[in-house]
Design a protein around this motif. Structure first.
Motif, mmCIF file in Angstrom:
data_model
loop_
_atom_site.group_PDB
_atom_site.id
_atom_site.type_symbol
_atom_site.label_atom_id
_atom_site.label_comp_id
_atom_site.label_asym_id
_atom_site.label_seq_id
_atom_site.Cartn_x
_atom_site.Cartn_y
_atom_site.Cartn_z
ATOM 1 N N GLY A 206 0.882 -1.080 -0.104
ATOM 2 C CA GLY A 206 0.119 0.076 0.076
ATOM 3 C C GLY A 206 0.925 1.222 0.033
ATOM 4 O O GLY A 206 0.559 2.338 -0.642
ATOM 5 N N TYR A 207 1.836 1.381 0.679
ATOM 6 C CA TYR A 207 2.915 2.503 0.889
ATOM 7 C C TYR A 207 3.374 2.681 -0.416
ATOM 8 O O TYR A 207 3.556 3.771 -1.239
ATOM 9 C CB TYR A 207 3.861 2.255 1.846
ATOM 10 N N PHE B 137 2.294 2.110 -3.417
ATOM 11 C CA PHE B 137 1.404 2.394 -4.434
ATOM 12 C C PHE B 137 0.928 3.777 -3.998
ATOM 13 O O PHE B 137 0.900 4.631 -5.009
ATOM 14 C CB PHE B 137 -0.143 1.662 -4.059
ATOM 15 N N VAL B 138 0.869 4.267 -2.882
ATOM 16 C CA VAL B 138 0.727 5.796 -2.521
ATOM 17 C C VAL B 138 1.946 6.524 -3.113
ATOM 18 O O VAL B 138 1.873 7.506 -3.436
ATOM 19 C CB VAL B 138 0.374 5.730 -1.062
ATOM 20 N N LEU B 139 2.831 5.827 -2.591
ATOM 21 C CA LEU B 139 4.300 6.762 -3.127
ATOM 22 C C LEU B 139 4.340 6.852 -4.690
ATOM 23 O O LEU B 139 4.636 7.917 -5.153
ATOM 24 C CB LEU B 139 5.430 6.099 -2.433
ATOM 25 N N LEU C 216 1.830 6.813 -6.725
ATOM 26 C CA LEU C 216 0.606 7.857 -6.997
ATOM 27 C C LEU C 216 1.216 9.128 -6.942
ATOM 28 O O LEU C 216 1.047 10.093 -7.716
ATOM 29 C CB LEU C 216 -0.495 7.439 -6.395
ATOM 30 N N LEU C 217 1.705 9.590 -5.582
ATOM 31 C CA LEU C 217 2.298 10.622 -5.435
ATOM 32 C C LEU C 217 3.264 11.160 -6.262
ATOM 33 O O LEU C 217 3.549 12.465 -6.980
ATOM 34 C CB LEU C 217 2.846 10.842 -3.981
#
Length: 188
Positions: free
Chosen positions: A3-4, A6-8, A10-11
């Motif tokens: 999840g981390y 993926f968020v990174l 996306l950012l």
């Protein structure tokens, strides 16, 4: 953890996307310079009048027509040996070995590979050796393997160091020959 990541990702995508939008919206800092003037070339010549021949440069490629004679028909059964044209020389016959090549006594035995010994591997390797006229192995190949790569390799390495008595023809002259050498590996 996924999840981390993926968020990174996306950012980072959003940051790059916003930076591209800002660069596209910003006015160009420098005006576009006109392309440099193209060099002037002489115009191509016009078409030649009909029927006018233009001489072409002569090139010597070195190619020549070579006619080969037709192959001779195959000999019929019962015919005598074919007569060769005078331009073809017969190939000298390979000398026939009357006495085969053999291993000289007192050659060092192959070393038993430590890994094969630990695993309890044993077997017989048959090595085919082409012996030169000087008694040195010209080529070595495994005729029958032992089932263990380590034992096969140790046999080939040992035979490469061995010396042989070369084969001999009827006149007693050394000639190339071959010999099969069995090598036994027995774990104790």
């Amino acid at each position: 953890m996924a999840g981390y990541a993926f968020v990174l990702g996306l950012l980072l995508f959003v940051l790059v996307w916003l930076g591209a939008r800002e660069r596209a919206a910003a006015p160009a800092a420098q005006p576009v310079q006109p392309a440099a003037a193209q060099p002037a070339f002489d115009p191509l010549p016009g078409p030649a009048p009909a029927g006018a021949a233009t001489p072409l440069p002569a090139y010597d490629t070195g190619a020549r027509l070579v006619e080969e004679p037709a192959p001779a028909p195959p000999p019929m059964p019962g015919d005598a040996a074919p007569v060769l044209p005078p331009s073809i020389e017969p190939v000298p016959a390979t000398p026939v070995a009357v006495q085969p090549a053999r291993r000289l006594p007192d050659q060092p035995p192959p070393r038993y590979p430590a890994g094969a010994l630990r695993r309890g591997e044993s077997g017989t390797v048959v090595v085919q050796v082409e012996v030169g006229t000087d008694g040195h192995p010209a080529s070595i190949r495994i005729e029958r393997n032992s089932g263990s790569r380590d034992l096969d390799r140790a046999a080939v390495e040992a035979v490469a160091r061995w010396r042989f008595e070369p084969a001999r023809d009827a006149a007693g002259q050394p000639v190339p020959g071959s010999v099969s050498v069995p090598i036994d590996f027995k774990a104790q």
